[in-house]
Motif scaffolding. Structure first.
Motif, PDB file in Angstrom:
ATOM      1  N   ASP A  32      -9.204 -57.481 -14.034  1.00 54.48           N
ATOM      2  CA  ASP A  32     -10.319 -56.556 -14.229  1.00 54.48           C
ATOM      3  C   ASP A  32     -11.064 -56.852 -15.527  1.00 54.48           C
ATOM      4  OD1 ASP A  32      -9.828 -55.262 -11.855  1.00 54.48           O
ATOM      5  OD2 ASP A  32      -8.794 -53.552 -12.769  1.00 54.48           O
ATOM      6  N   THR A  33     -10.328 -57.165 -16.586  1.00 54.75           N
ATOM      7  CA  THR A  33     -10.963 -57.484 -17.865  1.00 54.75           C
ATOM      8  C   THR A  33     -11.811 -58.745 -17.750  1.00 54.75           C
ATOM      9  OG1 THR A  33      -9.207 -56.435 -19.140  1.00 54.75           O
ATOM     10  CG2 THR A  33     -10.555 -58.066 -20.291  1.00 54.75           C
ATOM     11  N   LEU A  34     -11.254 -59.770 -17.131  1.00 58.74           N
ATOM     12  CA  LEU A  34     -12.004 -61.005 -16.920  1.00 58.74           C
ATOM     13  C   LEU A  34     -13.275 -60.755 -16.132  1.00 58.74           C
ATOM     14  CD1 LEU A  34      -9.267 -63.658 -16.071  1.00 58.74           C
ATOM     15  CD2 LEU A  34     -10.878 -63.752 -17.973  1.00 58.74           C
ATOM     16  N   TYR A  35     -13.149 -59.970 -15.058  1.00 62.39           N
ATOM     17  CA  TYR A  35     -14.304 -59.694 -14.206  1.00 62.39           C
ATOM     18  C   TYR A  35     -15.378 -58.923 -14.971  1.00 62.39           C
ATOM     19  CZ  TYR A  35     -17.145 -57.339 -10.695  1.00 62.39           C
ATOM     20  OH  TYR A  35     -18.201 -56.836  -9.975  1.00 62.39           O
ATOM     21  N   ARG A  36     -14.973 -57.898 -15.721  1.00 68.74           N
ATOM     22  CA  ARG A  36     -15.938 -57.072 -16.434  1.00 68.74           C
ATOM     23  C   ARG A  36     -16.717 -57.877 -17.473  1.00 68.74           C
ATOM     24  NH1 ARG A  36     -14.512 -53.899 -19.832  1.00 68.74           N
ATOM     25  NH2 ARG A  36     -12.270 -54.289 -20.005  1.00 68.74           N
ATOM     26  N   VAL A  37     -16.019 -58.725 -18.204  1.00 70.87           N
ATOM     27  CA  VAL A  37     -16.662 -59.453 -19.297  1.00 70.87           C
ATOM     28  C   VAL A  37     -17.333 -60.732 -18.812  1.00 70.87           C
ATOM     29  CG1 VAL A  37     -16.282 -60.623 -21.501  1.00 70.87           C
ATOM     30  CG2 VAL A  37     -15.057 -58.495 -20.983  1.00 70.87           C
ATOM     31  N   ASN A  38     -16.618 -61.534 -18.022  1.00 67.29           N
ATOM     32  CA  ASN A  38     -17.082 -62.885 -17.708  1.00 67.29           C
ATOM     33  C   ASN A  38     -18.017 -62.969 -16.514  1.00 67.29           C
ATOM     34  OD1 ASN A  38     -15.435 -63.584 -19.794  1.00 67.29           O
ATOM     35  ND2 ASN A  38     -14.107 -64.939 -18.647  1.00 67.29           N
ATOM     36  N   PHE A  39     -18.062 -61.919 -15.681  1.00 69.54           N
ATOM     37  CA  PHE A  39     -18.991 -61.958 -14.551  1.00 69.54           C
ATOM     38  C   PHE A  39     -19.870 -60.713 -14.474  1.00 69.54           C
ATOM     39  CE2 PHE A  39     -20.489 -61.372 -10.241  1.00 69.54           C
ATOM     40  CZ  PHE A  39     -21.075 -62.613  -9.988  1.00 69.54           C
ATOM     41  N   LYS A  40     -19.256 -59.536 -14.367  1.00 73.68           N
ATOM     42  CA  LYS A  40     -20.033 -58.309 -14.224  1.00 73.68           C
ATOM     43  C   LYS A  40     -20.973 -58.104 -15.408  1.00 73.68           C
ATOM     44  CE  LYS A  40     -19.423 -53.312 -13.442  1.00 73.68           C
ATOM     45  NZ  LYS A  40     -18.420 -52.212 -13.332  1.00 73.68           N
ATOM     46  N   GLY A  41     -20.470 -58.344 -16.612  1.00 68.42           N
ATOM     47  CA  GLY A  41     -21.307 -58.186 -17.785  1.00 68.42           C
ATOM     48  C   GLY A  41     -22.497 -59.127 -17.779  1.00 68.42           C
ATOM     49  N   VAL A  42     -22.264 -60.381 -17.394  1.00 71.20           N
ATOM     50  CA  VAL A  42     -23.354 -61.360 -17.306  1.00 71.20           C
ATOM     51  C   VAL A  42     -24.392 -60.912 -16.287  1.00 71.20           C
ATOM     52  CG1 VAL A  42     -23.925 -63.737 -16.657  1.00 71.20           C
ATOM     53  CG2 VAL A  42     -21.892 -63.275 -18.050  1.00 71.20           C
ATOM     54  N   PHE A  43     -23.924 -60.467 -15.131  1.00 65.32           N
ATOM     55  CA  PHE A  43     -24.824 -60.061 -14.054  1.00 65.32           C
ATOM     56  C   PHE A  43     -25.716 -58.908 -14.503  1.00 65.32           C
ATOM     57  CE2 PHE A  43     -26.236 -57.788 -10.370  1.00 65.32           C
ATOM     58  CZ  PHE A  43     -26.412 -58.736  -9.371  1.00 65.32           C
ATOM     59  N   PHE A  44     -25.106 -57.847 -15.006  1.00 66.13           N
ATOM     60  CA  PHE A  44     -25.884 -56.640 -15.295  1.00 66.13           C
ATOM     61  C   PHE A  44     -26.645 -56.706 -16.618  1.00 66.13           C
ATOM     62  CE2 PHE A  44     -23.121 -54.895 -11.969  1.00 66.13           C
ATOM     63  CZ  PHE A  44     -24.108 -54.327 -11.170  1.00 66.13           C
ATOM     64  N   LEU A  45     -26.136 -57.437 -17.602  1.00 67.66           N
ATOM     65  CA  LEU A  45     -26.923 -57.590 -18.824  1.00 67.66           C
ATOM     66  C   LEU A  45     -28.201 -58.363 -18.529  1.00 67.66           C
ATOM     67  CD1 LEU A  45     -27.150 -56.996 -21.823  1.00 67.66           C
ATOM     68  CD2 LEU A  45     -26.012 -59.182 -22.266  1.00 67.66           C
ATOM     69  N   THR A  46     -28.079 -59.425 -17.746  1.00 68.57           N
ATOM     70  CA  THR A  46     -29.276 -60.172 -17.347  1.00 68.57           C
ATOM     71  C   THR A  46     -30.244 -59.253 -16.607  1.00 68.57           C
ATOM     72  OG1 THR A  46     -27.981 -62.210 -17.180  1.00 68.57           O
ATOM     73  CG2 THR A  46     -30.120 -62.180 -16.084  1.00 68.57           C
ATOM     74  N   GLN A  47     -29.728 -58.467 -15.681  1.00 63.33           N
ATOM     75  CA  GLN A  47     -30.569 -57.534 -14.933  1.00 63.33           C
ATOM     76  C   GLN A  47     -31.323 -56.595 -15.875  1.00 63.33           C
ATOM     77  OE1 GLN A  47     -29.010 -53.808 -13.034  1.00 63.33           O
ATOM     78  NE2 GLN A  47     -29.216 -55.022 -11.145  1.00 63.33           N
ATOM     79  N   LYS A  48     -30.613 -56.015 -16.860  1.00 65.34           N
ATOM     80  CA  LYS A  48     -31.229 -55.061 -17.773  1.00 65.34           C
ATOM     81  C   LYS A  48     -32.283 -55.705 -18.668  1.00 65.34           C
ATOM     82  CE  LYS A  48     -28.838 -51.398 -16.610  1.00 65.34           C
ATOM     83  NZ  LYS A  48     -29.512 -50.242 -15.941  1.00 65.34           N
ATOM     84  N   LEU A  49     -32.116 -56.995 -18.972  1.00 61.20           N
ATOM     85  CA  LEU A  49     -33.033 -57.660 -19.885  1.00 61.20           C
ATOM     86  C   LEU A  49     -34.198 -58.355 -19.184  1.00 61.20           C
ATOM     87  CD1 LEU A  49     -30.517 -59.174 -22.470  1.00 61.20           C
ATOM     88  CD2 LEU A  49     -31.914 -57.109 -22.707  1.00 61.20           C
ATOM     89  N   LEU A  50     -34.160 -58.432 -17.863  1.00 57.05           N
ATOM     90  CA  LEU A  50     -35.234 -59.115 -17.134  1.00 57.05           C
ATOM     91  C   LEU A  50     -36.621 -58.561 -17.438  1.00 57.05           C
ATOM     92  CD1 LEU A  50     -33.712 -59.913 -13.623  1.00 57.05           C
ATOM     93  CD2 LEU A  50     -34.392 -61.530 -15.411  1.00 57.05           C
ATOM     94  N   PRO A  51     -36.785 -57.237 -17.594  1.00 55.24           N
ATOM     95  CA  PRO A  51     -38.136 -56.761 -17.924  1.00 55.24           C
ATOM     96  C   PRO A  51     -38.639 -57.232 -19.283  1.00 55.24           C
ATOM     97  CG  PRO A  51     -36.793 -54.965 -17.043  1.00 55.24           C
ATOM     98  CD  PRO A  51     -35.863 -56.107 -17.330  1.00 55.24           C
ATOM     99  N   LEU A  52     -37.731 -57.695 -20.141  1.00 57.49           N
ATOM    100  CA  LEU A  52     -38.120 -58.088 -21.493  1.00 57.49           C
ATOM    101  C   LEU A  52     -38.234 -59.593 -21.683  1.00 57.49           C
ATOM    102  CD1 LEU A  52     -35.921 -55.608 -23.580  1.00 57.49           C
ATOM    103  CD2 LEU A  52     -38.368 -55.445 -23.085  1.00 57.49           C
ATOM    104  N   ILE A  53     -37.811 -60.385 -20.705  1.00 55.64           N
ATOM    105  CA  ILE A  53     -37.919 -61.835 -20.849  1.00 55.64           C
ATOM    106  C   ILE A  53     -39.283 -62.292 -20.330  1.00 55.64           C
ATOM    107  CG2 ILE A  53     -36.852 -62.419 -18.618  1.00 55.64           C
ATOM    108  CD1 ILE A  53     -35.515 -64.801 -20.049  1.00 55.64           C
ATOM    109  N   LYS A  54     -39.869 -63.230 -21.011  1.00 55.82           N
ATOM    110  CA  LYS A  54     -41.192 -63.709 -20.643  1.00 55.82           C
ATOM    111  C   LYS A  54     -41.165 -64.430 -19.295  1.00 55.82           C
ATOM    112  CE  LYS A  54     -42.982 -64.549 -25.326  1.00 55.82           C
ATOM    113  NZ  LYS A  54     -43.437 -65.603 -26.265  1.00 55.82           N
ATOM    114  N   ASP A  55     -42.237 -64.324 -18.548  1.00 55.45           N
ATOM    115  CA  ASP A  55     -42.432 -65.218 -17.419  1.00 55.45           C
ATOM    116  C   ASP A  55     -42.498 -66.641 -17.970  1.00 55.45           C
ATOM    117  OD1 ASP A  55     -42.582 -62.969 -15.875  1.00 55.45           O
ATOM    118  OD2 ASP A  55     -44.739 -63.096 -15.497  1.00 55.45           O
ATOM    119  N   GLY A  56     -41.806 -67.562 -17.315  1.00 59.28           N
ATOM    120  CA  GLY A  56     -41.710 -68.919 -17.839  1.00 59.28           C
ATOM    121  C   GLY A  56     -40.587 -69.086 -18.842  1.00 59.28           C
TER     122      GLY A  56
END
Length: 259
Positions: A119-143
């Motif tokens: 569970d720890t591995l999943y939360r940090v190494n995959f789930k965290g990557v997935f959802f942090l990227t999702q949350k930051l997508l509105p702030l990353i530039k096109d391109g």
């Protein structure tokens, strides 16, 4: 004066998770040497984070340290708000590059791995990557560009690494899906897979264990274990415009391990 402010605001900004130590630290400083500003995260060691801030300043570039536990998805909305505020302080509305570097190691057999460990591995190494990227997508530039840190262990099978290697393999697949789905915004997404590197990761086992270090060197075409300086500059180069047409790739940076 206004021209200098405009020029500064046009300087690229990267977000690097786990930037206070190891490969993340090296990536922040490699980007700094290329004139890229960074917002980087640290888990608990503020003192080490401040050292990175100071080293980036010595390189002539601004770096800002923000605390984040990448396994706690419930904190990501507040973190995105912090990023938004920090971007404003830097004279920008959006950032250019995201490096999903933060992670935890794991060494145990399939028979003995516990549910808590998985569970720890999943939360940090995959789930965290997935959802942090999702949350930051509105702030990353096109391109913009995203680099996800994978591992040589998603290709090289080493007993005792099944949970870790399997979740890093999931990062490889996620990278391709992200590249496809974000292509409409011209966001390139790649995975960088380091081999065995001499850092404090995994308790410094490659760096501090001479026998393991020798074994790694023997199975590596270039004859040694990797160093942080083998990885950070590569990530910085991959994010540069010189590599704008590289997309949806898993790029192993291992000196030729197990070939």
């Amino acid at each position: 004066m206004s021209d200098s402010i405009t020029a500064f605001s046009d300087t690229p900004i990267a977000i690097v998770t786990g930037g206070s130590r190891g490969l993340g630290r090296n990536t922040v400083l490699s980007l700094a040497r290329r004139g890229v500003r960074s917002i980087f995260t640290y888990n608990a060691n503020r003192a080490e984070a401040e050292k990175v801030v100071a080293l980036a300043a010595e390189a002539g570039t601004k770096a800002v340290a923000l605390q984040l536990e990448v396994g706690e998805v419930s904190t990501f909305d507040a973190f995105a708000d912090q990023v938004r505020g920090t971007l404003g302080d830097l004279g920008a509305e959006r950032f250019d590059y995201l490096v999903n570097n933060a992670g935890v190691s794991h060494h145990n057999s399939i028979e003995k791995t516990t549910e808590e460990e998985m569970d720890t591995l999943y939360r940090v190494n995959f789930k965290g990557v997935f959802f942090l990227t999702q949350k930051l997508l509105p702030l990353i530039k096109d391109g913009g560009r995203i680099v996800n840190l994978s591992s040589g262990l998603s290709r090289i099978v080493v007993p005792g690494s099944a949970p870790y290697g399997s979740l890093k393999a999931a990062i490889d697949v996620l990278t391709r899906y992200q590249a496809k789905e974000l292509g409409g915004r011209r966001i390139a997404v790649n995975a960088v897979a380091p081999g065995a590197i001499q850092t404090d990761f995994s308790g410094g086992m490659v760096r501090d264990n001479p026998e393991l270090n020798r074994q790694v060197a023997e199975m590596t075409a270039l004859g040694r274990a990797g160093e942080p300086d083998d990885i950070g500059p590569m990530i910085a180069a991959l994010l540069s415009d010189d590599n704008r047409w590289v997309n949806a790739q898993r790029i192993e940076v291992s000196g030729g391990m197990a070939i």
